[in-house]
Structures are given as structure tokens and as C-alpha cells.
Design an enzyme around this catalytic site. Sequence first.
Site, PDB file in Angstrom:
ATOM      1  N   GLN A 119       0.854  -1.197   0.000  1.00 53.59           N
ATOM      2  CA  GLN A 119       0.000   0.000   0.000  1.00 53.59           C
ATOM      3  C   GLN A 119       0.889   1.246   0.000  1.00 53.59           C
ATOM      4  OE1 GLN A 119      -2.402   1.413   3.369  1.00 53.59           O
ATOM      5  NE2 GLN A 119      -4.195   1.469   2.014  1.00 53.59           N
ATOM      6  N   TYR A 156      -5.571  11.128   3.506  1.00 48.67           N
ATOM      7  CA  TYR A 156      -4.156  11.392   3.240  1.00 48.67           C
ATOM      8  C   TYR A 156      -4.020  12.138   1.909  1.00 48.67           C
ATOM      9  CZ  TYR A 156      -3.482   8.623   7.374  1.00 48.67           C
ATOM     10  OH  TYR A 156      -3.534   8.192   8.666  1.00 48.67           O
ATOM     11  N   ARG A 185      -7.492   2.180  -3.085  1.00 57.63           N
ATOM     12  CA  ARG A 185      -8.375   2.222  -1.920  1.00 57.63           C
ATOM     13  C   ARG A 185      -8.978   3.608  -1.774  1.00 57.63           C
ATOM     14  NH1 ARG A 185      -7.920   0.789   4.591  1.00 57.63           N
ATOM     15  NH2 ARG A 185      -9.449  -0.864   4.340  1.00 57.63           N
ATOM     16  N   GLY A 199      -9.737  -6.178   8.761  1.00 54.58           N
ATOM     17  CA  GLY A 199      -8.583  -5.517   9.347  1.00 54.58           C
ATOM     18  C   GLY A 199      -8.320  -6.032  10.749  1.00 54.58           C
ATOM     19  N   ARG A 200      -8.997  -5.452  11.748  1.00 53.82           N
ATOM     20  CA  ARG A 200      -8.738  -5.799  13.138  1.00 53.82           C
ATOM     21  C   ARG A 200      -8.827  -7.303  13.422  1.00 53.82           C
ATOM     22  NH1 ARG A 200     -12.761  -1.222  15.015  1.00 53.82           N
ATOM     23  NH2 ARG A 200     -13.578  -1.918  12.992  1.00 53.82           N
TER      24      ARG A 200
HETATM   25  C1  FMN Z   1      -4.521  -0.578  13.949  1.00 57.68           C
HETATM   26  C2  FMN Z   1      -5.064  -0.123  12.621  1.00 57.68           C
HETATM   27  C3  FMN Z   1      -4.193   0.268  11.623  1.00 57.68           C
HETATM   28  C4  FMN Z   1      -4.680   0.649  10.364  1.00 57.68           C
HETATM   29  N1  FMN Z   1      -3.798   0.985   9.372  1.00 57.68           N
HETATM   30  C5  FMN Z   1      -4.253   1.270   8.135  1.00 57.68           C
HETATM   31  C6  FMN Z   1      -3.344   1.504   7.057  1.00 57.68           C
HETATM   32  O1  FMN Z   1      -2.119   1.420   7.212  1.00 57.68           O
HETATM   33  N2  FMN Z   1      -3.863   1.815   5.847  1.00 57.68           N
HETATM   34  C7  FMN Z   1      -5.218   1.893   5.629  1.00 57.68           C
HETATM   35  O2  FMN Z   1      -5.654   2.188   4.511  1.00 57.68           O
HETATM   36  N3  FMN Z   1      -6.093   1.645   6.628  1.00 57.68           N
HETATM   37  C8  FMN Z   1      -5.644   1.317   7.849  1.00 57.68           C
HETATM   38  N4  FMN Z   1      -6.539   0.999   8.850  1.00 57.68           N
HETATM   39  C9  FMN Z   1      -7.950   0.814   8.520  1.00 57.68           C
HETATM   40  C10 FMN Z   1      -8.214  -0.678   8.238  1.00 57.68           C
HETATM   41  O3  FMN Z   1      -7.573  -1.081   7.026  1.00 57.68           O
HETATM   42  C11 FMN Z   1      -9.717  -0.970   8.088  1.00 57.68           C
HETATM   43  O4  FMN Z   1     -10.229  -0.110   7.098  1.00 57.68           O
HETATM   44  C12 FMN Z   1     -10.480  -0.760   9.388  1.00 57.68           C
HETATM   45  O5  FMN Z   1      -9.824  -1.372  10.486  1.00 57.68           O
HETATM   46  C13 FMN Z   1     -11.895  -1.328   9.280  1.00 57.68           C
HETATM   47  O6  FMN Z   1     -11.862  -2.706   9.008  1.00 57.68           O
HETATM   48  P1  FMN Z   1     -12.133  -3.769  10.190  1.00 57.68           P
HETATM   49  O7  FMN Z   1     -13.485  -3.417  10.788  1.00 57.68           O
HETATM   50  O8  FMN Z   1     -12.163  -5.117   9.509  1.00 57.68           O
HETATM   51  O9  FMN Z   1     -11.050  -3.636  11.186  1.00 57.68           O
HETATM   52  C14 FMN Z   1      -6.076   0.656  10.117  1.00 57.68           C
HETATM   53  C15 FMN Z   1      -6.957   0.299  11.147  1.00 57.68           C
HETATM   54  C16 FMN Z   1      -6.472  -0.112  12.376  1.00 57.68           C
HETATM   55  C17 FMN Z   1      -7.452  -0.559  13.453  1.00 57.68           C
END
Ligand code: FMN
Length: 367
Positions: A104, A185, A232, A324-325
Amino acid sequence: MTLSSSFNGLFSPVAMGALKLANRIVMAPLTRSRMGPDGVPNEMHARYYAQRASAGLIISEATNISAQGRGYALTPGIWTDEQVAGWKKVTDAVHAAGGLIVCQLWHVGRFSHVDLQPDGAAPVAPSAIRAEGQTYTENGMLDVSMPRALETSEIPGIIQQYRHAAECAQRAGFDGVEVHSANSYLLDQFLRDSTNQRNDEYGGSIENRSRLPLEVTAAVVEVWGHDRVGIRLSPVTPDAGNTPLDSQVMQTYGHLIEQLNRFQLAYMHFVEGATATSRSVPTGIDLDALRALFKGPYIGNNNYDLDLAVNRRLEGKVDAVAFGRPFIANPDLVHRLKTGAELAVAPRETYYGNGAKGYTDWPALVD
Ligand SMILES: Cc1cc2nc3c(=O)[nH]c(=O)nc-3n(C[C@H](O)[C@H](O)[C@H](O)COP(=O)(O)O)c2cc1C
């Protein structure tokens, strides 16, 4: 529709451009803030990603394309030879474990601090409008700094940063790249009229505000070919200070998506709702309608669980789902979803920092 056919809908292979996913569970990009000051991944990071290689596709944590693009301490980069060599350890480990991983590509724009910038310079942005919110620096959490507006003559240099990073990602053995045009961003800052008040060809009209994301995509496609590049977007995610969204979300993102179609990208990836917060969207905004404008594979993300993923697949609303999480504490998430096993929940304290603890020490279930 039986349960097993709906399961097949989620666990069946899918081609996204040249990326051949073994299943439709994608690991969303997750910043974990466990790099050293040089942003060079090592064996620990390789282990972390390899543990999660049963995902149909891994999207790497956001990776700085240049020293200027950096907005958080302890995040990785992809612009130096050392970073390329570090990432090669990661991609080799993921490939050895049978997985696929894209990088990414990240430039934070205004969301940075002078302490994180080369020579203590001001962060760069479409316009000199300060973001609200704090970022993580070597000196702890600090308010983000006042940015300066990029000169029009500097824009080719920004595009060159993306091109160089895309080339580095290729040398590092990634399977493709994801253009990070989400989460407020740099590219999102250009897109939205709340953060872009320029009066050159990169500001004003929707066409002008879409220009930089499209030029960056074109440059990255030149390096990788269209079928190994994804993008994205997070059309309704506010920034850290809850800055108002673009005043015409449907028109702005609709135009961008229609223009993206000409590239025939591997995929488009949406954060559906406010990132990691809520799936609700403001009145008048219909993310499925925006998604339908895209003529290619689609990855949906944000607060999914197994039921929602299965249902959205059944409805034909997503080709794949990014989690993600759930991937933090469940390295074998695909297996757990497939077998209906209970999911471990990662405490927030494990998200960022702290080395291997809360990072590579989450066990997989044994059959
Ligand atoms: C700890 C953490 C770090 C994240 N880092 C990024 C990242 O580097 N790039 C990005 O586009 N989104 C990032 N996100 C957003 C996640 O990719 C995702 O969109 C978000 O957690 C929702 O998905 P989930 O409900 O499955 O966790 C981050 C989210 C969390 C919680």
C-alpha cells in the site's frame, strides 16, 4: 441458497486482474508501528505477514513512498535499497507460505509533523490548511503541523515519488501495489473540496481535484501494468478532526471512479462507512451506487463479520471482503471463518508498537 453454497461464495478463488486469490478473504492494510527509524522490515515482520498468508490477498500496512510522505514514526518505507531488501524478506516469506501480498503506497500529505519531515520542513498539502489531530512522533503524540501548499511545479515530483516507490515495490518482490487514496491522506486531500482550495489545474472543479489521484494511478500502472494495481477509497471517512466531507461526495467520487475505469485496475477497495468506526453513511450518499460505477473487481471493508460478508457476497455486492482488526489476533482468520471457530479479539494496546508482543504471538488454532 444453502449455507455451503454461500460459503463457497466467500471461500472460492477469484481473479483480480493478474492476482489469483485462493479465497475472497483479504487482509486489510494495518499500520502496526513496529519498524525502526529507517522503516526497514526484518524477520519479525516477515513472520507476522507469513502467519497471515492464508488470506486470499494481503495488503501491506501503509508504506511511505518518500521521507516527505511520512506522517507517523515507526512506519515502513519503500524508497531506499535497505527498505527494498527488508520487504524482500517479507514477500519471500509470504510466497513461501503460499500467499499473495501487495504494497500500500502512502503519502500522508498534511497529516504529519515537522519532527517527521526531512530537515524539519513543513508537511506538504494541496492547500495550507492545518489538519486537526495528533500524530505519533519519536517525541510522543504531537499536534500535526501547519502544512504548506505544494507549488504546481512540484506536482511532477510527487508523481515521481509514487513511480519510484512502485519500482521499489517491484524489486522487493510484491505481487502488486495498492494506491492509498483513502483516509484523508494526500490523494484524498486533493480530491476533497474541504482540503483542496487550489486555483491551478489541480483544484477547483471535480475534474481538477481528481487529477492527481488519476495521474498517480497512471504512473503506477506504467510501472506495474494495469492488472497488478488496486486503489483504496474511503468516500465518507472524516479526518481525525472530523473535517467535513467533500461537499458533493457522490459527484466527486463518482467522477473519479468513472475515470478509473479506463485503467482496468485489478480492483477497487472501499472503506464502507467511517474507517474502523461505523458503517453508517450520511443521508444522500449511497456507497453501493458508487461501487456499481466501477467496472472491475471490488473489495468491501469496514466492520465486517462472517454473516455480513456471506450476505454481501450472496447479494452480489462484493467480490471479496477485507478484514482488518480481526486479522490482528487471528492469523488463521480464513480457517476460523470457514469452520465457524470463535475469533480472538486483540486489545487496542496491541495495535501499535511493542515489538513481537501482541504482534507475532497470536496462535493459530490447530485442527
Ligand atoms: C490498527 C489499525 C491500523 C490501520 N492501518 C491502516 C493503514 O495502514 N492503511 C489503511 O488504509 N487503513 C488502515 N486501517 C484501517 C483498516 O484497514 C480498516 O479499514 C479498518 O480497520 C476497518 O476494518 P475492520 O473493521 O475489519 O477492522 C487501520 C486500522 C487499524 C485498526
